[in-house]
Design a protein around this motif. Sequence first.
Motif, PDB file in Angstrom:
ATOM      1  N   GLY A   1      -6.804  -8.164  -6.986  1.00  0.00           N
ATOM      2  CA  GLY A   1      -7.388  -9.467  -6.695  1.00  0.00           C
ATOM      3  C   GLY A   1      -8.863  -9.304  -6.390  1.00  0.00           C
ATOM      4  O   GLY A   1      -9.429  -8.216  -6.506  1.00  0.00           O
ATOM      5  N   THR A   2      -9.506 -10.391  -6.019  1.00  0.00           N
ATOM      6  CA  THR A   2     -10.934 -10.368  -5.695  1.00  0.00           C
ATOM      7  C   THR A   2     -11.159 -11.152  -4.415  1.00  0.00           C
ATOM      8  O   THR A   2     -10.524 -12.179  -4.173  1.00  0.00           O
ATOM      9  CB  THR A   2     -11.756 -11.007  -6.824  1.00  0.00           C
ATOM     10  N   PRO A   3     -12.086 -10.696  -3.553  1.00  0.00           N
ATOM     11  CA  PRO A   3     -12.296 -11.369  -2.276  1.00  0.00           C
ATOM     12  C   PRO A   3     -13.118 -12.647  -2.376  1.00  0.00           C
ATOM     13  O   PRO A   3     -13.290 -13.343  -1.379  1.00  0.00           O
ATOM     14  CB  PRO A   3     -13.043 -10.302  -1.453  1.00  0.00           C
ATOM     15  N   ASN A   4     -13.627 -12.974  -3.564  1.00  0.00           N
ATOM     16  CA  ASN A   4     -14.509 -14.135  -3.691  1.00  0.00           C
ATOM     17  C   ASN A   4     -13.864 -15.307  -4.436  1.00  0.00           C
ATOM     18  O   ASN A   4     -14.480 -16.353  -4.565  1.00  0.00           O
ATOM     19  CB  ASN A   4     -15.808 -13.741  -4.395  1.00  0.00           C
TER      20      ASN A   4
ATOM     21  N   MET B   1      11.690  15.670  -5.830  1.00  0.00           N
ATOM     22  CA  MET B   1      12.295  15.903  -4.527  1.00  0.00           C
ATOM     23  C   MET B   1      12.332  14.672  -3.626  1.00  0.00           C
ATOM     24  O   MET B   1      12.941  14.705  -2.559  1.00  0.00           O
ATOM     25  CB  MET B   1      11.552  17.031  -3.803  1.00  0.00           C
ATOM     26  N   HIS B   2      11.694  13.582  -4.022  1.00  0.00           N
ATOM     27  CA  HIS B   2      11.771  12.380  -3.191  1.00  0.00           C
ATOM     28  C   HIS B   2      13.213  11.900  -3.094  1.00  0.00           C
ATOM     29  O   HIS B   2      13.972  11.950  -4.077  1.00  0.00           O
ATOM     30  CB  HIS B   2      10.932  11.243  -3.790  1.00  0.00           C
ATOM     31  N   ASN B   3      13.595  11.418  -1.910  1.00  0.00           N
ATOM     32  CA  ASN B   3      14.910  10.777  -1.796  1.00  0.00           C
ATOM     33  C   ASN B   3      14.850   9.401  -1.132  1.00  0.00           C
ATOM     34  O   ASN B   3      15.823   8.662  -1.166  1.00  0.00           O
ATOM     35  CB  ASN B   3      15.916  11.681  -1.066  1.00  0.00           C
ATOM     36  N   ASN B   4      13.689   9.045  -0.550  1.00  0.00           N
ATOM     37  CA  ASN B   4      13.539   7.740   0.090  1.00  0.00           C
ATOM     38  C   ASN B   4      12.207   7.117  -0.303  1.00  0.00           C
ATOM     39  O   ASN B   4      11.264   7.815  -0.687  1.00  0.00           O
ATOM     40  CB  ASN B   4      13.585   7.872   1.619  1.00  0.00           C
ATOM     41  N   VAL B   5      12.118   5.799  -0.145  1.00  0.00           N
ATOM     42  CA  VAL B   5      10.842   5.118  -0.328  1.00  0.00           C
ATOM     43  C   VAL B   5      10.782   3.906   0.598  1.00  0.00           C
ATOM     44  O   VAL B   5      11.775   3.208   0.799  1.00  0.00           O
ATOM     45  CB  VAL B   5      10.630   4.686  -1.803  1.00  0.00           C
ATOM     46  N   ALA B   6       9.613   3.706   1.189  1.00  0.00           N
ATOM     47  CA  ALA B   6       9.320   2.491   1.948  1.00  0.00           C
ATOM     48  C   ALA B   6       8.241   1.733   1.177  1.00  0.00           C
ATOM     49  O   ALA B   6       7.302   2.340   0.651  1.00  0.00           O
ATOM     50  CB  ALA B   6       8.843   2.823   3.356  1.00  0.00           C
ATOM     51  N   ILE B   7       8.361   0.416   1.123  1.00  0.00           N
ATOM     52  CA  ILE B   7       7.451  -0.397   0.322  1.00  0.00           C
ATOM     53  C   ILE B   7       6.848  -1.491   1.199  1.00  0.00           C
ATOM     54  O   ILE B   7       7.571  -2.206   1.898  1.00  0.00           O
ATOM     55  CB  ILE B   7       8.175  -1.037  -0.876  1.00  0.00           C
ATOM     56  N   GLY B   8       5.540  -1.604   1.165  1.00  0.00           N
ATOM     57  CA  GLY B   8       4.849  -2.682   1.860  1.00  0.00           C
ATOM     58  C   GLY B   8       4.173  -3.591   0.847  1.00  0.00           C
ATOM     59  O   GLY B   8       3.478  -3.104  -0.052  1.00  0.00           O
ATOM     60  N   ILE B   9       4.390  -4.889   0.981  1.00  0.00           N
ATOM     61  CA  ILE B   9       3.743  -5.865   0.097  1.00  0.00           C
ATOM     62  C   ILE B   9       3.200  -7.001   0.965  1.00  0.00           C
ATOM     63  O   ILE B   9       3.921  -7.565   1.798  1.00  0.00           O
ATOM     64  CB  ILE B   9       4.726  -6.434  -0.943  1.00  0.00           C
ATOM     65  N   ALA B  10       1.926  -7.306   0.786  1.00  0.00           N
ATOM     66  CA  ALA B  10       1.302  -8.386   1.560  1.00  0.00           C
ATOM     67  C   ALA B  10       0.312  -9.124   0.662  1.00  0.00           C
ATOM     68  O   ALA B  10      -0.168  -8.570  -0.340  1.00  0.00           O
ATOM     69  CB  ALA B  10       0.600  -7.825   2.794  1.00  0.00           C
ATOM     70  N   TRP B  11      -0.006 -10.341   1.022  1.00  0.00           N
ATOM     71  CA  TRP B  11      -0.946 -11.127   0.228  1.00  0.00           C
ATOM     72  C   TRP B  11      -1.623 -12.171   1.114  1.00  0.00           C
ATOM     73  O   TRP B  11      -1.117 -12.567   2.168  1.00  0.00           O
ATOM     74  CB  TRP B  11      -0.228 -11.814  -0.946  1.00  0.00           C
ATOM     75  N   ASN B  12      -2.791 -12.574   0.678  1.00  0.00           N
ATOM     76  CA  ASN B  12      -3.474 -13.718   1.285  1.00  0.00           C
ATOM     77  C   ASN B  12      -4.023 -14.583   0.162  1.00  0.00           C
ATOM     78  O   ASN B  12      -3.585 -14.453  -0.984  1.00  0.00           O
ATOM     79  CB  ASN B  12      -4.564 -13.250   2.260  1.00  0.00           C
ATOM     80  N   ASP B  13      -4.980 -15.437   0.443  1.00  0.00           N
ATOM     81  CA  ASP B  13      -5.499 -16.335  -0.583  1.00  0.00           C
ATOM     82  C   ASP B  13      -6.352 -15.628  -1.628  1.00  0.00           C
ATOM     83  O   ASP B  13      -6.752 -16.261  -2.613  1.00  0.00           O
ATOM     84  CB  ASP B  13      -6.340 -17.445   0.063  1.00  0.00           C
ATOM     85  N   PHE B  14      -6.607 -14.346  -1.442  1.00  0.00           N
ATOM     86  CA  PHE B  14      -7.553 -13.675  -2.325  1.00  0.00           C
ATOM     87  C   PHE B  14      -6.980 -12.441  -3.031  1.00  0.00           C
ATOM     88  O   PHE B  14      -7.387 -12.119  -4.147  1.00  0.00           O
ATOM     89  CB  PHE B  14      -8.803 -13.280  -1.536  1.00  0.00           C
ATOM     90  N   CYS B  15      -6.071 -11.729  -2.390  1.00  0.00           N
ATOM     91  CA  CYS B  15      -5.609 -10.477  -3.001  1.00  0.00           C
ATOM     92  C   CYS B  15      -4.175 -10.154  -2.596  1.00  0.00           C
ATOM     93  O   CYS B  15      -3.604 -10.777  -1.687  1.00  0.00           O
ATOM     94  CB  CYS B  15      -6.541  -9.315  -2.636  1.00  0.00           C
ATOM     95  N   ILE B  16      -3.618  -9.166  -3.288  1.00  0.00           N
ATOM     96  CA  ILE B  16      -2.273  -8.649  -3.019  1.00  0.00           C
ATOM     97  C   ILE B  16      -2.396  -7.147  -2.777  1.00  0.00           C
ATOM     98  O   ILE B  16      -3.105  -6.457  -3.511  1.00  0.00           O
ATOM     99  CB  ILE B  16      -1.331  -8.893  -4.218  1.00  0.00           C
ATOM    100  N   SER B  17      -1.718  -6.647  -1.759  1.00  0.00           N
ATOM    101  CA  SER B  17      -1.701  -5.204  -1.508  1.00  0.00           C
ATOM    102  C   SER B  17      -0.277  -4.682  -1.661  1.00  0.00           C
ATOM    103  O   SER B  17       0.680  -5.306  -1.215  1.00  0.00           O
ATOM    104  CB  SER B  17      -2.238  -4.892  -0.112  1.00  0.00           C
ATOM    105  N   ILE B  18      -0.173  -3.526  -2.298  1.00  0.00           N
ATOM    106  CA  ILE B  18       1.117  -2.872  -2.534  1.00  0.00           C
ATOM    107  C   ILE B  18       1.003  -1.431  -2.044  1.00  0.00           C
ATOM    108  O   ILE B  18       0.119  -0.692  -2.479  1.00  0.00           O
ATOM    109  CB  ILE B  18       1.499  -2.899  -4.024  1.00  0.00           C
ATOM    110  N   VAL B  19       1.886  -1.045  -1.126  1.00  0.00           N
ATOM    111  CA  VAL B  19       1.909   0.318  -0.588  1.00  0.00           C
ATOM    112  C   VAL B  19       3.285   0.909  -0.851  1.00  0.00           C
ATOM    113  O   VAL B  19       4.306   0.292  -0.541  1.00  0.00           O
ATOM    114  CB  VAL B  19       1.600   0.333   0.921  1.00  0.00           C
ATOM    115  N   GLN B  20       3.312   2.100  -1.426  1.00  0.00           N
ATOM    116  CA  GLN B  20       4.561   2.830  -1.678  1.00  0.00           C
ATOM    117  C   GLN B  20       4.490   4.159  -0.929  1.00  0.00           C
ATOM    118  O   GLN B  20       3.624   4.983  -1.210  1.00  0.00           O
ATOM    119  CB  GLN B  20       4.741   3.103  -3.170  1.00  0.00           C
ATOM    120  N   ASP B  21       5.379   4.353   0.034  1.00  0.00           N
ATOM    121  CA  ASP B  21       5.445   5.614   0.766  1.00  0.00           C
ATOM    122  C   ASP B  21       6.727   6.350   0.368  1.00  0.00           C
ATOM    123  O   ASP B  21       7.836   5.959   0.756  1.00  0.00           O
ATOM    124  CB  ASP B  21       5.414   5.374   2.275  1.00  0.00           C
ATOM    125  N   PHE B  22       6.563   7.404  -0.414  1.00  0.00           N
ATOM    126  CA  PHE B  22       7.690   8.193  -0.899  1.00  0.00           C
ATOM    127  C   PHE B  22       7.961   9.335   0.072  1.00  0.00           C
ATOM    128  O   PHE B  22       7.052  10.081   0.434  1.00  0.00           O
ATOM    129  CB  PHE B  22       7.391   8.747  -2.291  1.00  0.00           C
TER     130      PHE B  22
END
Length: 365
Positions: free
Chosen positions: A139-142, A182-203
């Motif tokens: 996304g874009t902040p403007n 070797m990964h066996n788990n994953v945590a996922i973070g997803i957030a958004w506001n009026d300007f952008c979306i953030s996606i975090v994957q922790d394996f």
Amino acid sequence: MKTLYIAAIVLVALTTAVLWFSWDTIFYEPQICFLDELDAGAPDLIFACTDEKDVILSPESIDQQQLVQYAFELINADRSKYGEQELVLINNDFTQKHAEELLFTCMTSYWSASGLKPYMRYSIAGGEGGIMENVRVLGTPNLKKHWTEESIKQVIAWNQYSMVEGDEPSDWYHSQNLLYPMHNNVAIGIAWNDFCISIVQDFEHDYIDWRQYPTITSDNMLKLSGEIQFNSTLQNIDIFFEPTPVPLSDLQLMSTPLRYSYGHQCSIFSCVSSMSVGNIIPNPSDELTEEDMEKVLNVQSETTIVLVAREWEIKHSSDKTTFSISDDITKLIDEFGTGVYTVIIWTTPDNTENTIAITTISIFV
């Protein structure tokens, strides 16, 4: 009279300048942007924008947990496609928080506002294995966006495809994290506001039942013991050092490197692969004491202090590896002082030649 004439000219000039530079602001119509139909393999996100006053929009009901589940299913589909084991979706205290923090800058960063790298956040949250993180902010902040659950799903699918199939610009860094065997788990973070979306994957690769979680005692003894859930050969332990993290400004977060690594040579200013400051090994000699062996080995080592473990007990069974390791790391503490010491255990599973890092656990001293 001449003074009044000059003042009038100056006033007219100032008024003209203000109007010139603020014309767009004074007469600017706020806009709202909509994501164009997005295919997973598209080169980029495209938005169509219109004056906000020209559209009437109802508040969107977006189920964040459904988005996480959707992202999780895409990850497992790709891992199955490439012959890797499917993961278990887990929750923790830091992945979603990091996704939400990133919305303040609308910029990708592996550092948190408190200056912590992923494995530090993992350790503070009680992580018991190792972690690898992927982050992307889109996304874009403007430009103000109107997100729907469907449009966010399209962004998630686009991001997943990009990280697995189109990750060459990042030297396949994200792809390797996503498909690491070797990964066996994953945590996922997803957030958004009026300007952008953030996606975090922790394996996470979590294979140790701890009896003594890694700790550094008041007399500088590193102690750890537990049971690895498969048979393997423990090779050595790397210890990386970093100064105690400090809070970061938005400007600092916006300029952090596009990837992270362990150790003090990977900072918010630049990131190169660091050498460990300490390397703990079992005593390879039956004739020399641990102290004498350290003297011999450290003559050959210019950057890393080699430590020969005072205790290195390993027991094997058909499907488990039990270990108890301890050593005096006073040399490291004296050299580097207080800060963060990250413990990485290297082990080689049976029936493979690949040595893997099974922990990324940080100890704050």
